[in-house]
Design a protein around this motif. Structure first.
Motif, PDB file in Angstrom:
ATOM      1  N   GLY A 105       0.806  -1.224   0.000  1.00 58.59           N
ATOM      2  CA  GLY A 105       0.000   0.000   0.000  1.00 58.59           C
ATOM      3  C   GLY A 105       0.832   1.263   0.000  1.00 58.59           C
ATOM      4  N   THR A 106       1.959   1.238   0.712  1.00 61.92           N
ATOM      5  CA  THR A 106       2.832   2.418   0.754  1.00 61.92           C
ATOM      6  C   THR A 106       3.299   2.774  -0.646  1.00 61.92           C
ATOM      7  OG1 THR A 106       4.765   1.031   1.074  1.00 61.92           O
ATOM      8  CG2 THR A 106       3.710   1.857   3.058  1.00 61.92           C
ATOM      9  N   LEU A 109       0.258   3.979  -3.239  1.00 65.35           N
ATOM     10  CA  LEU A 109      -0.219   5.351  -3.089  1.00 65.35           C
ATOM     11  C   LEU A 109       0.929   6.363  -3.116  1.00 65.35           C
ATOM     12  CD1 LEU A 109      -3.217   5.765  -2.879  1.00 65.35           C
ATOM     13  CD2 LEU A 109      -2.965   6.219  -0.451  1.00 65.35           C
ATOM     14  N   THR A 127       9.140   5.461  -0.113  1.00 64.95           N
ATOM     15  CA  THR A 127       7.802   4.865  -0.222  1.00 64.95           C
ATOM     16  C   THR A 127       7.777   3.338  -0.134  1.00 64.95           C
ATOM     17  OG1 THR A 127       7.862   4.693  -2.628  1.00 64.95           O
ATOM     18  CG2 THR A 127       7.082   6.772  -1.713  1.00 64.95           C
TER      19      THR A 127
ATOM     20  N   ALA B 127       0.742  10.165   1.937  1.00 69.85           N
ATOM     21  CA  ALA B 127       0.233   9.114   1.054  1.00 69.85           C
ATOM     22  C   ALA B 127       0.760   7.743   1.463  1.00 69.85           C
ATOM     23  CB  ALA B 127       0.616   9.416  -0.392  1.00 69.85           C
ATOM     24  N   GLY B 131      -1.626   4.871   2.536  1.00 74.41           N
ATOM     25  CA  GLY B 131      -1.629   3.698   1.678  1.00 74.41           C
ATOM     26  C   GLY B 131      -1.577   2.406   2.461  1.00 74.41           C
ATOM     27  N   PHE B 135      -5.056   0.268   2.159  1.00 71.97           N
ATOM     28  CA  PHE B 135      -5.032  -0.949   1.362  1.00 71.97           C
ATOM     29  C   PHE B 135      -5.222  -2.190   2.227  1.00 71.97           C
ATOM     30  CE2 PHE B 135      -3.408   1.807  -1.955  1.00 71.97           C
ATOM     31  CZ  PHE B 135      -4.051   1.277  -3.071  1.00 71.97           C
TER      32      PHE B 135
END
Lengths: 267, 150
Positions: A105-106, A109, A127, B127, B131, B135
């Protein structure tokens, strides 16, 4: 002894805790406020460098107390899991699968946004994970902390420490108030593998669903343990390679060279 | 040895702050709160002790502490009933609030570095955190539905 030498820190912590707990929690539309958040903010004000209340050394000591005290949080969390094991076993597929969301997920997004904003290979370090200590170690080992990737992971680490918990609390509170995702699913989402981030986001979810507190604590705790135990391996063998590949792809899509000439001060 | 004494003394002191939080914020009773904090503290110290044993001292403390706490509260442990009953008198928030107070008190040392960062990292960091939470929660939601757990 260190403990007595730093009485000031502990006294502040006690005063902040008592003050925050006396205020209590509030809900206003999508915003959820509760003692943990006031505690972090009050502590942040006291440690504000301009105010000169605490020395650099004392802040470092506070950070050591934080990591030691994490033991108590993990005990409380673990004690909530044991009695719920039968319940959790009914959701074992969900518990396993949601880790994919934590580990990718990091990137999904964060990475496109980072590349769009013009970050270079810093974007990979920034990220590929939520940049907690083990994640820094991985980057340090592979690229060194002087590399773009190293600067990225350090920048993300600092941001995560400064506003990660508060941001996740606000976000989790807002998403919980929307009532689209089931509270148990939100609880698992809260298990990001960092104690303070987990506590903050779980706090919001419990504030919205106080009746489900026991189950929310068990789900969040179980997910958090999985994230932190699997974390180092998955980050190394899955998240990082995926981040590197995705970065290459995105950079090419945006018509940039693989190694854009980003000066050291970027990220 | 200094490390062990240091860690244990910090644990005792922070446990007392948790006790205060439980009294102020959650109207805990004096005796039950003190007992609850004491049991949490004992498990924490024991878990930390295990992680410091020879051979195990290369592993993460968090793993041993978590495993011990899960075991102590599971049906496998003969005293689990008593342990769960006493420690449930301590609210999770009573432990988390002081933890975040220390996190706040430590944040100043990162602020100087934070100011030096490019503004770009801020939306990216928001973000990244969003995220991992979103998710996982979305996947969990559909998996729970599919499993029939909700």
């Amino acid at each position: 002894m260190d403990l007595l030498k730093n009485w000031k820190i502990h006294l502040f912590a006690l005063a902040i805790t008592v003050a925050s707990e006396s205020i209590g929690s509030f809900k206003y539309k999508l915003l959820v406020l509760f003692p943990m958040l006031y505690a972090m903010l009050m502590g942040g004000i006291i440690s504000w460098p301009r105010l000169n209340i605490l020395s650099e050394k004392q802040m470092q000591y506070a950070s050591r107390v934080l990591s030691t005290m994490m033991i108590l949080l993990l005990v409380k969390l673990g004690l909530g899991i044991g009695p719920q094991i039968p319940h959790l076993m009914q959701a074992k597929t969900a518990l396993l699968l949601q880790e994919v969301g934590h580990f990718l997920g990091t990137i999904m997004l964060g990475l496109p946004l980072a590349v769009m904003l013009g970050m270079g290979r810093e974007a990979i370090g920034a990220t590929y994970s939520v940049a907690r200590e083990p994640n820094i170690a991985i980057i340090s080992e592979k690229y060194g902390l002087d590399s773009p990737e190293g600067r990225g992971v350090m920048a993300m680490y600092i941001c995560g420490t400064v506003f990660g918990s508060v941001w996740l609390a606000v976000l989790a509170g807002a998403v919980a108030q929307l009532d689209i995702l089931h509270p148990f699913a939100l609880a698992m989402g809260a298990g990001v593998g960092s104690g303070s981030m987990m506590a903050a986001s779980m706090g919001s979810i419990i504030a919205v669903y106080p009746d489900l507190k026991v189950q929310i604590e068990a789900y969040a705790g179980a997910a958090n343990i999985m994230s932190s135990v699997l974390g180092i391996w998955v980050a190394l063998f899955l998240s990082l390679p995926v981040a590197v590949k995705t970065y290459g792809l995105l950079a090419r899509l945006m018509g940039r060279k693989e190694e854009p000439a980003q000066p050291a001060k970027e990220a | 040895m200094t490390k062990v004494i240091d860690t244990c003394s910090i644990l005792v002191l922070t446990a007392l702050i948790c006790f205060a939080a439980n009294m102020v914020g959650y109207k805990g009773e004096l005796q039950t709160s003190l007992l609850g904090v004491g049991v949490i503290l004992a498990i924490g110290v024991l878990g930390f002790g295990i992680s410091q044993l020879p051979l195990l001292n290369k592993t993460y403390t968090i793993i041993w502490v978590s495993l011990l706490a899960i075991f102590a509260s599971s049906p496998l442990c003969p005293w689990s009933g008593w342990i769960v009953a006493t420690t449930s008198k301590i609210q999770f928030m009573a432990v988390a609030t002081p933890l975040l107070a220390y996190a706040g008190l430590a944040v100043g040392k990162d602020l100087a570095m934070f100011k030096k960062l490019s503004w770009r990292i801020i939306p990216v960091a928001l973000a990244v955190c969003a995220g991992t939470f979103l998710f996982a929660a979305i996947i969990a939601h559909f998996a729970l539905k599919w499993e029939g757990a909700i």
